[in-house]
Design an enzyme around this catalytic site. Structure first.
Site, mmCIF file in Angstrom:
data_model
loop_
_atom_site.group_PDB
_atom_site.id
_atom_site.type_symbol
_atom_site.label_atom_id
_atom_site.label_comp_id
_atom_site.label_asym_id
_atom_site.label_seq_id
_atom_site.Cartn_x
_atom_site.Cartn_y
_atom_site.Cartn_z
ATOM 1 N N PRO A 176 0.842 -1.198 0.000
ATOM 2 C CA PRO A 176 0.000 0.000 0.000
ATOM 3 C C PRO A 176 0.878 1.250 0.000
ATOM 4 O O PRO A 176 1.838 1.346 0.763
ATOM 5 C CB PRO A 176 -0.769 -0.111 1.319
ATOM 6 C CG PRO A 176 -0.666 -1.549 1.711
ATOM 7 C CD PRO A 176 0.648 -2.026 1.192
ATOM 8 N N GLY A 214 11.414 -4.401 1.308
ATOM 9 C CA GLY A 214 12.539 -3.482 1.413
ATOM 10 C C GLY A 214 13.626 -3.756 0.407
ATOM 11 O O GLY A 214 14.194 -4.848 0.387
ATOM 12 N N LYS A 269 1.273 -6.002 8.582
ATOM 13 C CA LYS A 269 2.493 -5.454 7.989
ATOM 14 C C LYS A 269 3.144 -4.529 9.009
ATOM 15 O O LYS A 269 2.475 -3.686 9.601
ATOM 16 C CB LYS A 269 2.192 -4.685 6.703
ATOM 17 C CG LYS A 269 3.448 -4.240 5.939
ATOM 18 C CD LYS A 269 3.082 -3.673 4.572
ATOM 19 C CE LYS A 269 4.341 -3.402 3.747
ATOM 20 N NZ LYS A 269 5.133 -2.275 4.286
ATOM 21 N N GLN A 305 -6.049 -2.304 3.040
ATOM 22 C CA GLN A 305 -5.239 -2.071 4.231
ATOM 23 C C GLN A 305 -5.936 -1.101 5.166
ATOM 24 O O GLN A 305 -6.421 -0.050 4.753
ATOM 25 C CB GLN A 305 -3.847 -1.538 3.908
ATOM 26 C CG GLN A 305 -2.975 -1.563 5.175
ATOM 27 C CD GLN A 305 -1.605 -0.989 5.001
ATOM 28 O OE1 GLN A 305 -1.468 0.214 4.799
ATOM 29 N NE2 GLN A 305 -0.572 -1.821 5.096
ATOM 30 N N GLY A 332 7.133 -2.147 -3.048
ATOM 31 C CA GLY A 332 6.588 -0.801 -2.953
ATOM 32 C C GLY A 332 7.202 0.109 -3.986
ATOM 33 O O GLY A 332 6.846 0.095 -5.159
ATOM 34 N N CYS A 344 3.696 2.229 9.000
ATOM 35 C CA CYS A 344 3.834 3.605 8.514
ATOM 36 C C CYS A 344 4.768 4.402 9.434
ATOM 37 O O CYS A 344 4.565 4.438 10.648
ATOM 38 C CB CYS A 344 2.467 4.281 8.457
ATOM 39 S SG CYS A 344 2.538 5.962 7.806
#
Length: 394
Positions: free
Chosen positions: A33, A223, A160, A87, A246, A118
């Site tokens: 997301p 990552g 997550k 999400q 991402g 986040c």
């Protein structure tokens, strides 16, 4: 679209499919997301390039329960979008549970992912996102209630997260065990702390340690996956069951084609010339116009993607600036027609990192006294009670 050039790196053995509850993807890949990016238009574009789980932008649980107009628009899925992955963000167990109850009762999604990763200050200073797992009891309560409500409709719930707040306050192993115990269908780890934001390098060894700790549900790594080769190397080095992508797909949704091939053990990769790139960019703009039902708004949205699409290609600064001001599809078409569309794939210049990495934070924005204890007490408890009232957005 013109056919892109393909190249052939060494072939690897196929990787097992990814199962999240009843949903299975032959390609063990999840689109992360990303705020302002992973709307229905972009998810559709990515799905057109490869198989995987494509997750919505982060939705605030209180805004969902209160049915704010922007949130109700953001939770929309395409008619053929399956599974519908949403999400959810929240800091209050009751509100998060109510949001999941609503999702199940109204059949709004097929899969719910909880955001504990986040790192942005407006979220962490309220005790949310990557700050929340530090409060172990609060984390358990949120996951427990959400799993309970999701299970009533057979909807799998995933988690997550990041490694922790900083290197002195790591939470991922404890949080991973808790999520597993409470019935989460999978856990995903971004191998950075909140203090790193997106800077430096992701710690893949942490993903390996989480995989050793959480043994009964899939563990996903996130990552520094910029290519199919990165994804395959992450799986090889960590033993994780799949990858979360991402920033690596910004301006190149065909990365999902590469990932599908790589995980299937095939050696072809997309290496597009500029004609192919601009055709995909044009398709993206068209989907955004349809999503917003507003040509100007859709074209304004595509502007931020232009530099990502054109990374590495010989397009002058003046043309890039004009593309970044486009306001109609016709104007976009005219500008694209003026480009040297016969440019081949530029190689390494088009690869590697993209998107803003941000700078490491010497101190993560947190509620007063947040790090004093892993229990939720005092001022921190009151701030959490008020947090969802003050976090804006969908």
């Amino acid at each position: 679209m013109s056919a892109p050039t393909l190249t052939a790196p060494p072939t690897s053995a196929p990787v097992a499919p990814l199962r999240i509850g009843p949903h299975v993807s032959a390609t063990p890949v999840v689109l992360a997301p990303m705020a302002g990016i992973t709307n229905a238009a972009y998810r559709q574009l990515c799905r057109e390039h490869g198989e995987g789980f494509y997750v919505s932008e982060m939705i605030t649980s209180r805004a969902l329960v209160e049915r704010t107009p922007e949130t109700m628009r953001l939770i929309g899925f395409g008619p053929d979008e399956r599974p519908r992955s949403l999400q959810l963000y929240g800091v209050d167990p009751v509100t998060v549970a109510k949001a999941v109850e609503m999702i199940v009762a109204e059949d709004l999604a097929d899969h719910v992912d909880l955001n504990f990763g986040c790192p942005v200050p407006k979220v962490t200073r309220k005790g949310g996102g990557s700050a929340l797992p530090w409060k172990a009891d609060l984390f358990r309560q949120i996951v427990h209630g959400a799993v309970r409500e999701a299970a009533k409709g057979g909807v799998p719930l995933t988690v997550k997260m990041r490694k922790g707040i900083d290197d002195d306050h790591l939470t991922y192993l404890q949080a991973g065990r808790t999520a597993e115990q409470e019935g989460a269908a999978a856990v995903a780890l971004h191998g950075r702390t909140a203090s790193q934001h997106y800077s430096g390098h992701a710690d893949w060894e942490a993903i390996a340690r989480l995989k050793e700790t959480v043994t009964t549900i899939p563990v996903l790594g996130n990552g520094d996956v910029w290519s199919a080769e990165d994804a395959l190397e992450m799986v090889r080095r960590t033993g994780c069951d799949g990858v979360v992508v991402g920033r690596g797909c910004l301006g190149r949704p065909w990365l999902f084609t590469d990932l599908e091939a790589g995980f299937a053990g095939r050696d072809e990769r997309v290496r597009p010339g500029l004609r192919h790139v601009t055709a995909v960019m044009r398709r993206h703009a068209e989907l955004l116009v349809e999503f917003y039902e507003d040509e100007l708004r859709g074209c304004r949205d595509i502007r931020k993607h232009v530099s990502w699409y054109l990374k590495g290609y010989a397009v002058g600064g003046d043309m890039r600036a004009r593309l970044a001001l486009v306001d109609t599809l016709a104007a976009l078409d005219e500008l694209i027609a003026d480009l040297d569309l016969d440019q081949p794939y530029p190689g390494e210049a088009a690869e590697g990192s993209r998107g803003r990495a941000g700078s490491p934070q010497s101190r993560v924005a947190l509620p007063e006294g947040w790090l004093d204890s892993q229990e939720l007490t005092g001022v921190a408890a009151e701030m959490v009670r008020q947090a969802e009232l003050s976090v804006s957005g969908g």
